[in-house]
Design an enzyme around this catalytic site. Structure first.
Site, mmCIF file in Angstrom:
data_model
loop_
_atom_site.group_PDB
_atom_site.id
_atom_site.type_symbol
_atom_site.label_atom_id
_atom_site.label_comp_id
_atom_site.label_asym_id
_atom_site.label_seq_id
_atom_site.Cartn_x
_atom_site.Cartn_y
_atom_site.Cartn_z
ATOM 1 N N SER A 26 -4.826 -4.414 -5.298
ATOM 2 C CA SER A 26 -3.822 -3.696 -4.508
ATOM 3 C C SER A 26 -2.733 -4.665 -4.079
ATOM 4 O O SER A 26 -2.579 -5.742 -4.685
ATOM 5 C CB SER A 26 -4.488 -3.037 -3.298
ATOM 6 O OG SER A 26 -3.601 -2.128 -2.680
ATOM 7 N N ASN A 27 -1.965 -4.331 -3.066
ATOM 8 C CA ASN A 27 -0.918 -5.217 -2.557
ATOM 9 C C ASN A 27 -0.771 -4.986 -1.057
ATOM 10 O O ASN A 27 -1.465 -4.147 -0.481
ATOM 11 C CB ASN A 27 0.399 -4.957 -3.307
ATOM 12 C CG ASN A 27 0.849 -3.517 -3.166
ATOM 13 O OD1 ASN A 27 1.186 -3.058 -2.082
ATOM 14 N ND2 ASN A 27 0.806 -2.780 -4.267
ATOM 15 N N GLY A 28 0.149 -5.717 -0.426
ATOM 16 C CA GLY A 28 0.224 -5.720 1.044
ATOM 17 C C GLY A 28 1.087 -4.635 1.659
ATOM 18 O O GLY A 28 1.400 -4.708 2.855
ATOM 19 N N ALA A 93 4.623 1.034 -3.229
ATOM 20 C CA ALA A 93 4.413 -0.220 -3.959
ATOM 21 C C ALA A 93 3.270 0.044 -4.938
ATOM 22 O O ALA A 93 2.092 -0.129 -4.610
ATOM 23 C CB ALA A 93 4.056 -1.338 -2.991
#
Ligand code: C5P
Length: 215
Positions: A26-28, A93
């Site tokens: 995943s991402n932030g 995102a």
């Protein structure tokens, strides 16, 4: 500026791509920008649907929320609603990659190297732009860049076939404020100073919402 009656579809937050039942890529992204856009749009009278990846924050009251986890789910739920909106804002995102074959059982540490074959995810906003008819809905994307932020955002605007792109410095991710520029397909560009995401949402919707309502 009123957005009364305008139907806005917003993708927001990160996506999660499972490796096995307990781990994911995943991402932030916190979804703060997508939620700020939704809140502002609702306040101005728009009807808002949020296709939201997993985040901790509560979505704004009044929005129709479609919770999703993976990029493929986000794509399906977004494209399905394309014909029923006037404006798509792709603030999510999206994970660029997913694991080709997520394991059904929790992987032992020793198995990781062998099981991590990644394949690219489809580009949701570019697919949406290709599918629209007579330029409807209007589409705005986001670009988060570490360098050459205006040049790279301009390239994405053209390549993905968008009407606008909001170029962000990478310092915008996860924090309360954002430094951004709004580029349009006709070559126009407005660079804004650092401001809160709520204020940025107002500026973005004031600039693009008006054009959706009148064109
Ligand atoms: O190519 P990049 O990820 O920088 O593009 C960002 C823009 O494209 C954002 O609007 C994002 O929501 C959208 N995007 C998408 N599907 C992807 C990747 C990005 O809709 N798979």
């Amino acid at each position: 500026m009123s957005l009364r009656g305008l139907r806005i579809l917003i993708t927001s937050g990160p996506t999660r791509e499972p490796l096995d039942p307990v781990r994911f890529l995943s991402n932030g992204s916190t979804g703060a920008m997508g939620f700020a856009l939704a809140r502002t749009a609702l306040r101005r009278g728009a009807k808002v649907t949020l296709v939201s990846g997993p985040v901790c924050a509560r979505p704004p009251k009044g929005a129709v929320v479609v919770p999703v986890t993976t990029a493929l789910e986000m794509r399906r739920e977004t494209l399905k609603r394309l014909g029923k909106c006037d404006l798509l804002i792709a603030a999510a995102a999206v994970s660029d990659w997913r694991v080709a074959a997520p394991a059904k059982k929790k992987l032992p540490k020793s198995a990781f190297g062998a099981s991590l074959r990644l394949i690219p995810n489809p580009d949701i906003v570019a697919d949406a732009a290709r599918r629209r008819r007579r330029g409807r809905p209007r589409i705005a994307g986001f670009a988060l860049e570490t360098h050459d932020w205006l040049g790279r955002a301009r390239e994405k605007l053209g390549r993905k076939g968008l009407d606008w792109i909001v170029a962000n410095r990478v310092s915008s991710m996860g924090g309360p404020g954002t430094r951004f520029a709004l580029l349009d397909r006709a070559g126009g560009r407005r660079v804004f100073p650092t401001m809160s995401k709520t204020r940025a949402a107002e500026k973005i919707l004031a600039a693009i919402g008006d054009q959706c309502a009148t064109n």
